[in-house]
Design an enzyme around this catalytic site. Structure first.
Site, short mmCIF file in Angstrom:
data_model
loop_
_atom_site.label_atom_id
_atom_site.label_comp_id
_atom_site.label_asym_id
_atom_site.label_seq_id
_atom_site.Cartn_x
_atom_site.Cartn_y
_atom_site.Cartn_z
N ASP A 133 -10.88 28.27 34.62
CA ASP A 133 -11.75 27.58 35.27
C ASP A 133 -12.10 27.74 36.88
O ASP A 133 -12.80 27.25 37.58
CB ASP A 133 -11.52 26.07 35.19
CG ASP A 133 -10.00 25.75 35.67
OD1 ASP A 133 -9.48 26.57 36.39
OD2 ASP A 133 -9.31 24.88 35.16
N ARG A 198 -9.12 45.86 47.89
CA ARG A 198 -7.90 46.30 47.13
C ARG A 198 -7.79 47.76 46.45
O ARG A 198 -8.93 48.23 46.66
CB ARG A 198 -7.67 45.13 45.80
CG ARG A 198 -7.82 43.76 46.45
CD ARG A 198 -8.38 42.83 45.35
NE ARG A 198 -8.39 41.49 45.67
CZ ARG A 198 -7.37 40.39 45.48
NH1 ARG A 198 -6.20 41.01 44.92
NH2 ARG A 198 -7.43 39.34 45.89
N ASP A 268 -4.44 45.68 41.21
CA ASP A 268 -5.40 44.89 41.85
C ASP A 268 -4.78 43.73 42.79
O ASP A 268 -5.72 43.02 43.55
CB ASP A 268 -6.23 44.14 40.73
CG ASP A 268 -5.13 43.43 39.82
OD1 ASP A 268 -4.34 44.28 38.90
OD2 ASP A 268 -4.95 42.34 39.55
#
Length: 513
Positions: A133, A198, A268
């Site tokens: 969400d 990143r 990541d």
């Protein structure tokens, strides 16, 4: 705040998806997708970092700014977006990932020309939320807000936190992934960094064979964040990779210095600028343990344990090297640089330990001394931070057993105290070889060893109070973390209370947020 001065140079340069479609999907050949924050009807400000706001050029907080701090009622000039990246998670290639809970507003420039990116965390779903969400709960938001600022004041490279707000909504989370989901208060953190780029951004473009975009991204990064690099052609990318390796090693040494364990060192979650980024199941180390990991998701393998963080960062750089190969077609250079990384890291690590012990420089036999020290720390379960604070008071201590028991998480019998005495004798012998004065040695220790650490149990207590509508603990911790090398609140300079040994959120955490 001067939010109308926020700009979006990233989305003006790189390919992206402007559809603002929040549905979870792959977005091939793009580096970002525009997306609107979900919006919250009843937000409430919990904390605001006034000093940081002034420093980065946003200025003072106005009454209407609470809307901006949760992503509501944004100026028309702001196109909010999330970025796509890839990554290796727990050693396995995960393919395309992205900002699943983070939405970027853009960057602000202060009067000195310093540029800072501004990002909401917890402002709703993005195309990269992977069926989640995109919201965040209070506990994880408080942890990131306080810990990122604590790391900054400790002198560790890090992203920073501008604000912490209630969303007015409830969010359902299974805190320990135990099949017991519960409603929790929702929150949003606004965090800042020179850049949120990143390793994974470069991995994605390389994996998709978008070499032109990969090169463009490298050029953009060098121009904006590595101005010291002035070389051209392939050498420019070699210098870039070398610099990323150096910054990453320096960051790992700082983590070891203060006893920080990240918990999820996936590629990541690695900053190209050598910043501490993505505060999830992190922990400051209480009892010294090279195998300590606070992340229950990382059990039983302990891939990201405290003592493995140097090794893992090198492994992550190998993956970045593979991504850079289209720009640096020199296997020997990449291999030599990565081998150099290991040497550089351990030399920097041992020099850091010298400073913690008050040694003037790294001398012959110091490695053996450090190895003996590690064995003693683990066997006696001594508190990492309190141990070095205690060393600074040795001349005033007559009863070693009493004082070392105060910093140990197990009962010390006479045999163990003899081991302590033997080590202290070795320590004094090593100190006698210093070429600096006793006062200089002590000052070196004081500058290197913090008096205050934001331990998980303190965060746990703070979160409990905020849930009850209280902010006294929050204010007290904020003052303490801004002065970590001073003992402002002696009650915080103690080992973790035994009642918190097995409490979720104190000694063990998960990735749930």
């Amino acid at each position: 705040m001067n939010i109308k001065n926020i700009k979006q140079p990233f989305i003006e340069i790189f390919p992206g998806d402007f559809s603002k479609n929040p549905a979870q999907r792959n977005t091939p050949k793009v580096l970002f997708s525009t997306i609107n924050p979900v919006g919250y009807d009843e937000p409430k400000l919990i904390a605001f970092n006034e000093k940081l706001s002034e420093e980065i050029g946003l200025g003072k907080l106005n009454e209407t700014d609470i809307d901006f701090l949760v992503g509501n009622n944004l100026p028309e000039n702001i196109k909010t977006y999330s970025t796509a990246y890839a990554g290796h998670q727990f050693g396995n290639w995960a393919g395309q990932l992205g900002d699943g809970r983070a939405i970027l507003a853009g960057e602000i420039e202060n009067e000195s020309g310093q540029k800072t990116e501004i990002q909401w965390k917890g402002a709703g779903a993005t195309p990269y939320s992977r069926h989640a969400d995109g919201r965040a709960v209070l506990r994880s938001s408080v942890r990131e807000y306080l810990m990122s600022e604590a790391m900054y004041h400790l002198g560790v490279p890090t992203t920073r936190a501008l604000s912490l707000s209630f969303t007015g909504e409830k969010v359902v989370r299974d805190m320990m992934y135990s099949g017991n989901p519960q409603e929790e208060k929702g929150a949003v953190v606004v965090r800042t960094a020179e850049s949120f780029l990143r390793f994974g951004h470069f991995e994605l473009m390389s994996a998709q064979k978008e070499i032109d975009t990969l090169q463009k991204l490298a050029d953009f990064t060098i121009k904006n964040y590595f101005p010291e690099i002035t070389s051209e052609g392939e050498q420019k990318y070699k210098d870039f990779f070398q610099s990323v390796c150096t910054k990453t090693a320096d960051l790992m040494v700082e983590w070891f210095r203060v006893g920080f364990v990240h918990g999820v060192m996936n590629t990541d979650n690695m900053s190209i600028l050598g910043l501490t980024i993505d505060y999830g199941p992190f922990s400051m180390m209480d009892e010294y343990d090279l195998n300590f990991t606070p992340n229950t998701t990382d059990l039983p393998g302990r891939r990201y344990a405290f003592g493995k963080q140097g090794q893992i960062s090198q492994w992550n750089l190998w993956q970045l090297a593979n991504s850079f190969f289209p720009l640096i077609k020199d296997e020997k250079f990449l291999e030599d640089t990565l081998n150099w990384y290991g040497t550089y890291f351990w030399e920097a690590h041992d020099k850091m330990l010298c400073r913690k012990f008050g040694f003037d420089e790294l001398k012959e036999n110091d490695e053996e001394f450090f190895s003996n020290w590690q064995g003693l720390m683990q066997e006696l379960q001594l508190d990492y931070t309190l141990f070095f604070n205690l060393l600074q008071k040795l001349d005033k201590i007559s009863d070693l057993k009493t004082y070392f028991q105060k910093i140990s998480y197990k009962i010390l019998d006479e045999i163990k105290i003899i081991k302590v005495e033997d080590f202290i004798e070795q320590y004094h012998v090593r100190l006698s070889k210093n070429t600096i004065s006793k006062e200089e040695s002590l000052n070196l220790m004081k500058k290197t060893n913090p008096k205050f650490l934001l331990r998980n149990y303190l965060l746990f207590e703070c979160i409990e109070e905020i849930n009850e509508g209280k902010t006294e603990m929050l204010e007290k911790l904020t003052k303490a973390l801004e002065n970590p090398y001073d003992e402002i609140f002696p009650e915080f300079s103690v080992k973790r209370p035994s009642k918190y040994h097995d409490i979720s959120g104190c000694s063990m955490l998960s990735c749930s947020s």
